[in-house]
Design a protein around this motif. Structure first.
Motif, PDB file in Angstrom:
ATOM      1  N   GLU A   1       0.790  -1.196   0.126  1.00 39.89           N
ATOM      2  CA  GLU A   1      -0.058  -0.186  -0.099  1.00 39.89           C
ATOM      3  C   GLU A   1       0.888   1.196  -0.232  1.00 39.89           C
ATOM      4  O   GLU A   1       0.314   2.245   0.201  1.00 39.89           O
ATOM      5  CB  GLU A   1      -0.836  -0.147   1.236  1.00 39.89           C
ATOM      6  N   GLY A   2       2.183   1.007   0.027  1.00 43.13           N
ATOM      7  CA  GLY A   2       2.995   2.350  -0.102  1.00 43.13           C
ATOM      8  C   GLY A   2       3.150   2.995   1.398  1.00 43.13           C
ATOM      9  O   GLY A   2       3.568   4.019   1.307  1.00 43.13           O
ATOM     10  N   LYS A   3       2.708   2.293   2.374  1.00 36.98           N
ATOM     11  CA  LYS A   3       2.497   2.768   3.890  1.00 36.98           C
ATOM     12  C   LYS A   3       3.930   2.692   4.677  1.00 36.98           C
ATOM     13  O   LYS A   3       4.086   3.219   5.656  1.00 36.98           O
ATOM     14  CB  LYS A   3       1.340   2.341   4.590  1.00 36.98           C
ATOM     15  N   ILE A   4       4.669   1.976   4.248  1.00 36.34           N
ATOM     16  CA  ILE A   4       6.252   1.847   4.783  1.00 36.34           C
ATOM     17  C   ILE A   4       7.096   2.001   3.662  1.00 36.34           C
ATOM     18  O   ILE A   4       7.174   1.482   2.596  1.00 36.34           O
ATOM     19  CB  ILE A   4       6.371   0.381   5.246  1.00 36.34           C
ATOM     20  N   THR A   5       8.007   2.901   4.109  1.00 37.29           N
ATOM     21  CA  THR A   5       9.251   2.983   3.079  1.00 37.29           C
ATOM     22  C   THR A   5      10.575   2.719   3.728  1.00 37.29           C
ATOM     23  O   THR A   5      10.599   2.327   4.893  1.00 37.29           O
ATOM     24  CB  THR A   5       9.246   4.810   2.832  1.00 37.29           C
ATOM     25  N   TYR A   6      11.423   2.390   2.989  1.00 33.62           N
ATOM     26  CA  TYR A   6      12.932   2.100   3.674  1.00 33.62           C
ATOM     27  C   TYR A   6      13.851   2.666   2.679  1.00 33.62           C
ATOM     28  O   TYR A   6      14.227   2.563   1.667  1.00 33.62           O
ATOM     29  CB  TYR A   6      12.925   0.610   3.408  1.00 33.62           C
ATOM     30  N   VAL A   7      14.959   3.200   3.702  1.00 32.98           N
ATOM     31  CA  VAL A   7      16.067   3.916   2.996  1.00 32.98           C
ATOM     32  C   VAL A   7      17.261   2.917   3.211  1.00 32.98           C
ATOM     33  O   VAL A   7      17.626   2.572   4.447  1.00 32.98           O
ATOM     34  CB  VAL A   7      16.346   5.192   3.599  1.00 32.98           C
ATOM     35  N   GLU A   8      17.937   2.520   2.149  1.00 31.24           N
ATOM     36  CA  GLU A   8      19.387   1.853   2.105  1.00 31.24           C
ATOM     37  C   GLU A   8      20.488   2.725   1.667  1.00 31.24           C
ATOM     38  O   GLU A   8      20.263   3.539   0.866  1.00 31.24           O
ATOM     39  CB  GLU A   8      18.923   0.689   1.165  1.00 31.24           C
ATOM     40  N   ASP A   9      21.639   2.506   2.111  1.00 27.68           N
ATOM     41  CA  ASP A   9      22.817   2.962   1.608  1.00 27.68           C
ATOM     42  C   ASP A   9      23.546   2.024   1.286  1.00 27.68           C
ATOM     43  O   ASP A   9      24.081   1.071   1.984  1.00 27.68           O
ATOM     44  CB  ASP A   9      23.655   3.598   3.035  1.00 27.68           C
ATOM     45  N   ILE A  10      23.692   1.500  -0.166  1.00 30.05           N
ATOM     46  CA  ILE A  10      24.173   0.718  -0.803  1.00 30.05           C
ATOM     47  C   ILE A  10      25.690   0.714  -1.453  1.00 30.05           C
ATOM     48  O   ILE A  10      25.727   1.664  -2.040  1.00 30.05           O
ATOM     49  CB  ILE A  10      23.246   0.071  -1.784  1.00 30.05           C
ATOM     50  N   ALA A  11      26.754  -0.033  -0.857  1.00 29.43           N
ATOM     51  CA  ALA A  11      28.054   0.098  -1.379  1.00 29.43           C
ATOM     52  C   ALA A  11      28.080  -0.770  -2.395  1.00 29.43           C
ATOM     53  O   ALA A  11      27.590  -2.023  -2.093  1.00 29.43           O
ATOM     54  CB  ALA A  11      28.981  -0.208  -0.231  1.00 29.43           C
ATOM     55  N   GLU A  12      28.932  -0.385  -3.557  1.00 29.74           N
ATOM     56  CA  GLU A  12      29.077  -1.399  -4.702  1.00 29.74           C
ATOM     57  C   GLU A  12      30.201  -2.052  -4.487  1.00 29.74           C
ATOM     58  O   GLU A  12      31.225  -1.496  -4.334  1.00 29.74           O
ATOM     59  CB  GLU A  12      28.804  -0.588  -5.809  1.00 29.74           C
ATOM     60  N   GLY A  13      30.201  -3.526  -4.594  1.00 33.85           N
ATOM     61  CA  GLY A  13      31.157  -4.199  -4.687  1.00 33.85           C
ATOM     62  C   GLY A  13      31.961  -4.875  -3.594  1.00 33.85           C
ATOM     63  O   GLY A  13      31.872  -4.107  -2.311  1.00 33.85           O
ATOM     64  N   ILE A  14      32.229  -6.144  -3.386  1.00 35.22           N
ATOM     65  CA  ILE A  14      32.776  -6.878  -2.120  1.00 35.22           C
ATOM     66  C   ILE A  14      34.021  -6.121  -1.803  1.00 35.22           C
ATOM     67  O   ILE A  14      34.272  -6.038  -0.560  1.00 35.22           O
ATOM     68  CB  ILE A  14      33.159  -8.207  -2.522  1.00 35.22           C
ATOM     69  N   GLU A  15      34.789  -5.244  -2.491  1.00 37.02           N
ATOM     70  CA  GLU A  15      35.878  -4.577  -2.041  1.00 37.02           C
ATOM     71  C   GLU A  15      35.627  -3.478  -1.292  1.00 37.02           C
ATOM     72  O   GLU A  15      36.232  -3.108  -0.377  1.00 37.02           O
ATOM     73  CB  GLU A  15      36.676  -3.962  -3.199  1.00 37.02           C
ATOM     74  N   SER A  16      34.194  -3.041  -1.337  1.00 41.82           N
ATOM     75  CA  SER A  16      33.761  -1.865  -0.147  1.00 41.82           C
ATOM     76  C   SER A  16      33.395  -2.357   1.050  1.00 41.82           C
ATOM     77  O   SER A  16      32.863  -1.443   1.671  1.00 41.82           O
ATOM     78  CB  SER A  16      32.763  -1.018  -1.024  1.00 41.82           C
TER      79      SER A  16
END
Lengths: 348, 348
Positions: free
Chosen positions: A309-324
């Motif tokens: 229903e769009g009533k929960i939002t979620y913010v992620e901080d995504i680092a790219e690559g296993i090296e990170s």
């Protein structure tokens, strides 16, 4: 990268040695081994390709060489890969209940491919109409932590006053949104202007403040809770807990989920206001998400309709690559992440 | 002593002024007024002769001028009598439910005679085949505190390991005996050799130690609880709580009844080991006996048969005469009393 004998190269994040104080990137290093993309003949193992690694504060405990009576909290082994919650895809399976292409999450090593000898411990990913990375957060361990910590430990009632510390983190952002859905007044604290804006404008907290801008947390809490706090969802500990204790209302409840401010100190901070819990009949309850994993489907029944229903939002901080991965993990202890810290090592 | 106009002289213990640090005898003084032994014409009050005064640690809170949101914990008024739990006998009554000769207990002023305008708040004394002074202890507030703190807050199970601090006091001696009746292993600490002997030889604790002889409370607790503590009945706080926290078992419970070590400090001691409650899922619950007063009969149903069978014993430290009341009250904060501190001001 395919290498001879049908094997592929497999980068791993290795734990170097036990840590005191704040962990550093140099407490981990990357190495490359090789892995066959087949399970051993006759085994019931599964071989998975890892997609998303979850960076979580509880992992700091495994970096110290402290004996724990609970095997769920045993330390990492120096020279072996870090492990934690990971979203993965089955590449090969000797187990009748798993087949190639299945998506799973669970405790897995920080590497590109993993052979899992006890696949019964994995959770199947039930919905793929959400980002798969959500199974490290909203639909994974942090979601379970937020939901059961709030509902089972604190039993929120409509109109109650809820305070969440580390409120923009993987767990805090959900606690606040769940408490709002349950009719509570919700205030959160976080460590930057950007995070405070997120709390108010994206997650719908009633109020939020930057704890780094407040020199007197007791006064800040009195400003937002002139009648006191019914429920404190504790992610921080130490001086923040002390300020909360003197602002709790009678019969208040504190869900002790984490105390991230204390994990990297040589000597923890003292908590001085515990006597106030007596006449205020306050309950402080430690808990761990593992104990609620058997109720995962109950949590999904609650949360998935709200997501749709769009009533929960979620913010992620995504680092790219296993090296990170080392930098991403280290960053959560200084609050460098905005939202749930994830490391994407492959997108499918 | 009869004086003119049908009145008698009435000695009172007056609270002089708010206290910081340890209370002293000189924080109270005696005065003599006069009281008619009749309730005012047409009133529903009762007039009582006071027999036994109860000296309890919680009374320290009323000696500080701290605002409390809870009227049950409002401070004493300088210039007015101290008040607390008292056993009394009705001398005259305007209330249909009380008559001359009735025995009661409840919150009453520290004086020889009291006019009580809300006698509904008093408890009737149901059994007189025990010493009447027991209604300040075993059969009064401390008994209720011990019983519900142990059963309602801690839910003891047979074989569980229970630690009681301030274990020879009004509440502690009962917690230990009740826990033994429930099949628990029970260890207590107290502050003298004599008290430790009482715990082991009179109250039937499995083990006991003198906390003043132990320089490392963590080590002492490890000695008596090599597998950890399931239930801690907390009467002391501060450094003792800290030592207990690192010795709690998973899913342990702490009933926060009192923290007498902290009440007279200008600055409370810090508690440093709270992070351990998280992974051990420990619950710390503050509570006050008032909340259980409506269940008094349930407590009596439990305890009276054991008293009659001689399976519960109770040690009192009885000071004689209202003049001894200030010293008796002050003494409990240095542990001068052995057992429950009572002041007998009349024996019938």
């Amino acid at each position: 990268m395919a290498i001879e004998g049908g094997a592929v190269s497999n980068k791993q994040v290795i734990f170097k040695d036990y840590v005191s104080g704040f962990p550093k990137e140099s407490d981990m290093y990357l190495t490359t081994t090789s892995t066959k993309l087949k399970v051993p003949e006759g085994s019931k193992a599964v071989l998975v390709k890892n997609l998303y690694l979850s960076c979580d504060p509880y992992m700091r405990g495994r970096m110290s060489n402290l004996a724990s009576e609970d095997p769920q909290f045993s330390p990492f082994q120096p020279g072996s890969p870090i492990y934690g919650f990971v979203v993965a895809k089955v590449v090969d399976s000797g187990h009748p209940e798993f087949k190639k292409g299945d998506l799973v999450w669970g405790i897995i090593g920080w590497e590109e491919y993993s052979l899992i000898t006890e696949p019964e411990r994995l959770f199947r990913i039930p919905y793929t109409d959400v980002p798969l990375s959500y199974y490290t957060g909203l639909l994974g361990m942090p979601g379970i932590t937020a939901y059961f910590g709030l509902t089972d430990i604190c039993s929120p009632k409509e109109g109650e006053r809820v305070y969440v510390s580390a409120a923009s983190g993987a767990v805090g952002q959900l606690v606040g949104q769940f408490a709002k859905l349950m009719g509570c007044y919700v205030v959160g604290s976080a460590g930057s202007k950007e995070k405070v804006e997120l709390l108010k404008n994206k997650f719908g907290f009633d109020e939020a403040f930057n704890y780094k801008d407040e020199h007197d947390w007791n006064a800040a809490l009195k400003r937002y809770f002139p009648e006191g706090i019914d429920i404190y969802y504790e992610n921080v500990g130490g001086k923040m807990l002390d300020a909360v204790l003197i602002n709790m209302r009678a019969h208040g409840r504190i869900a002790a989920c984490g105390m991230i401010s204390q994990y990297n100190l040589q000597q923890p901070e003292g908590v001085y206001n515990l006597t106030s819990i007596i006449y205020k009949r306050v309950r402080i309850q430690g808990f761990v998400a593992f104990d609620y994993f058997s109720q995962y489907s109950k949590f999904l029944d609650f949360v998935v309709p709200y997501i749709r229903e769009g009533k929960i939002t979620y913010v992620e901080d995504i680092a790219e690559g296993i090296e990170s991965a080392p930098a991403a993990l280290v960053g959560i202890f200084s609050g460098r992440n905005v939202g749930k810290q994830v490391v994407a090592i492959a997108h499918e």
